[in-house]
Design a protein around this motif. Structure first.
Motif, short mmCIF file in Angstrom:
data_model
loop_
_atom_site.label_atom_id
_atom_site.label_comp_id
_atom_site.label_asym_id
_atom_site.label_seq_id
_atom_site.Cartn_x
_atom_site.Cartn_y
_atom_site.Cartn_z
N LYS A 211 13.62 52.67 20.50
CA LYS A 211 13.99 52.74 19.09
C LYS A 211 14.51 54.13 18.76
O LYS A 211 14.02 55.12 19.28
CB LYS A 211 12.78 52.41 18.20
N LYS A 221 16.05 53.38 12.78
CA LYS A 221 17.45 53.06 12.47
C LYS A 221 18.02 52.00 13.39
O LYS A 221 18.88 51.20 12.98
CB LYS A 221 18.30 54.33 12.58
N GLN A 222 17.61 52.01 14.66
CA GLN A 222 18.16 51.05 15.62
C GLN A 222 17.09 50.68 16.63
O GLN A 222 16.22 51.49 16.95
CB GLN A 222 19.36 51.66 16.36
N THR A 223 17.18 49.44 17.13
CA THR A 223 16.27 48.96 18.17
C THR A 223 17.09 48.44 19.33
O THR A 223 18.07 47.71 19.12
CB THR A 223 15.37 47.83 17.62
N ALA A 242 24.10 58.82 23.55
CA ALA A 242 23.55 57.77 24.42
C ALA A 242 22.20 58.24 24.92
O ALA A 242 21.83 59.41 24.76
CB ALA A 242 24.50 57.52 25.59
N MET A 254 21.25 52.68 30.54
CA MET A 254 21.82 53.60 29.56
C MET A 254 22.22 52.76 28.36
O MET A 254 22.84 51.70 28.49
CB MET A 254 23.05 54.34 30.09
N ASP A 256 24.13 53.02 24.50
CA ASP A 256 24.96 53.88 23.66
C ASP A 256 24.57 53.64 22.19
O ASP A 256 24.43 52.50 21.76
CB ASP A 256 26.44 53.55 23.87
N LEU A 257 24.37 54.73 21.45
CA LEU A 257 23.92 54.61 20.06
C LEU A 257 24.99 54.02 19.16
O LEU A 257 24.70 53.23 18.25
CB LEU A 257 23.51 55.99 19.51
N ARG A 258 26.27 54.42 19.42
CA ARG A 258 27.32 54.01 18.49
C ARG A 258 27.76 52.57 18.70
O ARG A 258 28.26 51.94 17.76
CB ARG A 258 28.49 54.98 18.57
N SER A 259 27.61 52.04 19.92
CA SER A 259 27.94 50.63 20.10
C SER A 259 26.67 49.79 20.05
O SER A 259 26.72 48.55 20.16
CB SER A 259 28.73 50.39 21.39
N ASP A 260 25.52 50.47 19.85
CA ASP A 260 24.25 49.79 19.59
C ASP A 260 23.83 48.83 20.70
O ASP A 260 23.30 47.75 20.44
CB ASP A 260 24.37 49.01 18.25
N GLN A 261 24.10 49.18 21.98
CA GLN A 261 23.68 48.29 23.05
C GLN A 261 23.65 48.98 24.40
O GLN A 261 24.13 50.09 24.57
CB GLN A 261 24.61 47.08 23.11
N VAL A 263 24.80 49.78 27.99
CA VAL A 263 26.14 49.83 28.59
C VAL A 263 26.12 49.81 30.11
O VAL A 263 27.15 49.59 30.74
CB VAL A 263 26.97 51.05 28.10
#
Lengths: 342, 68
Positions: A211, A221-223, A242, A254, A256-261, A263
């Protein structure tokens, strides 16, 4: 009762709907993966690092180590009930801190170099001043209801902790009180890492999720999902966009925060041991991951290939770290030794 | 009442999922390209990639030369 059930059904439906929406959004941007994109990246070849020093001193399993910001001092924690501060250039021990509780699981060096912190099955995080004539306990941070798995200083006045009670916490060292409690994981928190700009942090837990949190707002903010077992280790990629995780499912990933998944996944059919720890080289290109198989395997973070191994420990590698100047990598093990490689 | 707890929990979960659903996402190809670019830009300054010259190696044991 019927009204309650009706509301639960509505809420459950909304949850399912939102989850589907998130998955669809992730799929929508998933136009390729890291290893195919990395086809054009320069090859790193075989990474062969030499053992430069074996640090002897602990009498039992080493559970954690952390470099000081000067890239020279380093602190290690062992269940022999001691923290040792080392001068890694000479191999000398600078300070020995006797612990009230021998069941230590994590240790951290403050950026200033003045303080170290540790904690474990005592559920507390104890902060020591190591610049005093003899190590002095500065604070005992006592509020977690589960073991302390990880701690990281923001400064001499603030520290983050992760706990088996499923929460992470930001503490004020001047008052010794909790400032913010981060709740959202549904499994023991095992590891945390601060972002380079220190506005956010990431946590990995036994619920197999990672998270991203806003450090000041206290919100999740993201999970990130994907692992199929406990996440034991987590580190940011140096640009902060990332992060890499290591898990009991024997893989590293790994995200990536900006693509939320996720990689890329780092796994090998021949590697059937859980990942205990991980660290990255300064460019982010190399991942050093410690495994239960007594080795630290080196991965090419872009191509997803194993490019080397640090062999030499006689038991599980429990901790790894690269100092700020990137000049080497330290591995710590249940065999009671710390080794320096470059 | 455990049902009230469950509802409270479910409401929290919905709130959290709403936050997570609402973020902007960039394409994985762009994310990958940026990561690659970072690695390439910093490769030359990464001692573990380029190697550490013996004379500058802080961890190497400094042994005196033996004249045979």
């Amino acid at each position: 009762m019927a009204a309650d059930k009706a509301e639960m059904d509505v809420l459950k439906k909304e949850c399912d709907g939102l989850r589907t929406q998130i998955e669809a959004a992730r799929k929508g941007v998933n136009d390729g993966n890291m290893s195919s994109a990395a086809g054009s990246a320069t090859d790193v070849g075989r990474v062969q690092l030499k053992l430069r020093k074996s640090l002897k001193g602990h009498l039992a399993k080493i559970y954690s180590m952390h470099w000081a910001s000067d890239s020279r001092s380093m602190v290690s924690a062992s269940q022999d009930g001691k923290l040792l501060v080392w001068d890694t250039h000479t191999g000398n021990k600078l300070v020995a801190v006797p612990l009230k509780s021998a069941w230590v699981m994590s240790v951290a060096f403050a950026p200033s170099g003045n303080l170290v912190a540790s904690g474990g099955l005592d559920n507390m995080c104890t902060v020591y001043n190591i610049k005093a004539a003899s190590p002095k306990t500065l604070r005992e941070l006592d509020a977690h209801t589960g073991y302390l798995s990880c701690c990281r200083f923001l400064s001499d006045t603030e520290i983050m902790t992760a706990s088996g009670d499923t929460t992470c916490c930001l503490w004020d060292l001047e008052t010794g009180k909790q400032k913010i409690i981060f709740t959202n994981h549904i499994g023991d928190c095992m590891s945390l890492a601060l972002s380079p700009d220190e506005n956010t942090f990431i946590s990995g837990a036994c619920d197999s999720l990672a998270k991203l949190w806003d450090l000041r707002e206290g919100t999740c903010k993201q999970t990130f999902s994907g692992h199929t077992s406990d996440i034991n280790a987590i580190q940011f990629f140096p640009n902060g966009n990332a992060f890499v995780t290591g898990s009991d499912d024997c893989s590293c990933k790994m995200y990536d925060l900006r693509s939320d998944q996720e990689v890329i996944t780092y796994q090998d059919a021949s590697l059937n041991a859980g990942v205990t720890s991980l660290t990255l080289s300064n460019s982010g290109r190399l991942i050093f991951a410690g495994y239960d198989d007594f080795n630290c395997h080196i991965w090419d973070s872009l191509k997803g290939e194993k490019v080397g191994v640090l062999s030499g420990h006689d038991n599980r590698v429990s901790c790894t770290g690269v100092p700020a100047d990137g000049m080497g990598v330290c591995t710590g093990s249940w065999d009671s030794f710390l080794k320096l490689w470059n | 009442m455990s049902t009230t707890n469950n509802i409270a929990q479910a409401r929290k979960l919905v709130e959290q999922l709403r936050i997570e659903a609402g973020i902007e996402r960039i394409k994985v190809s762009k994310a990958a390209a940026d990561l690659m670019s970072y690695c390439e830009q910093h490769a030359r300054a990464d001692p573990l990639l380029v190697g550490v010259p013996t004379s500058d190696n802080p961890f190497k044991d400094k042994k005196p030369c033996i004249i045979l």
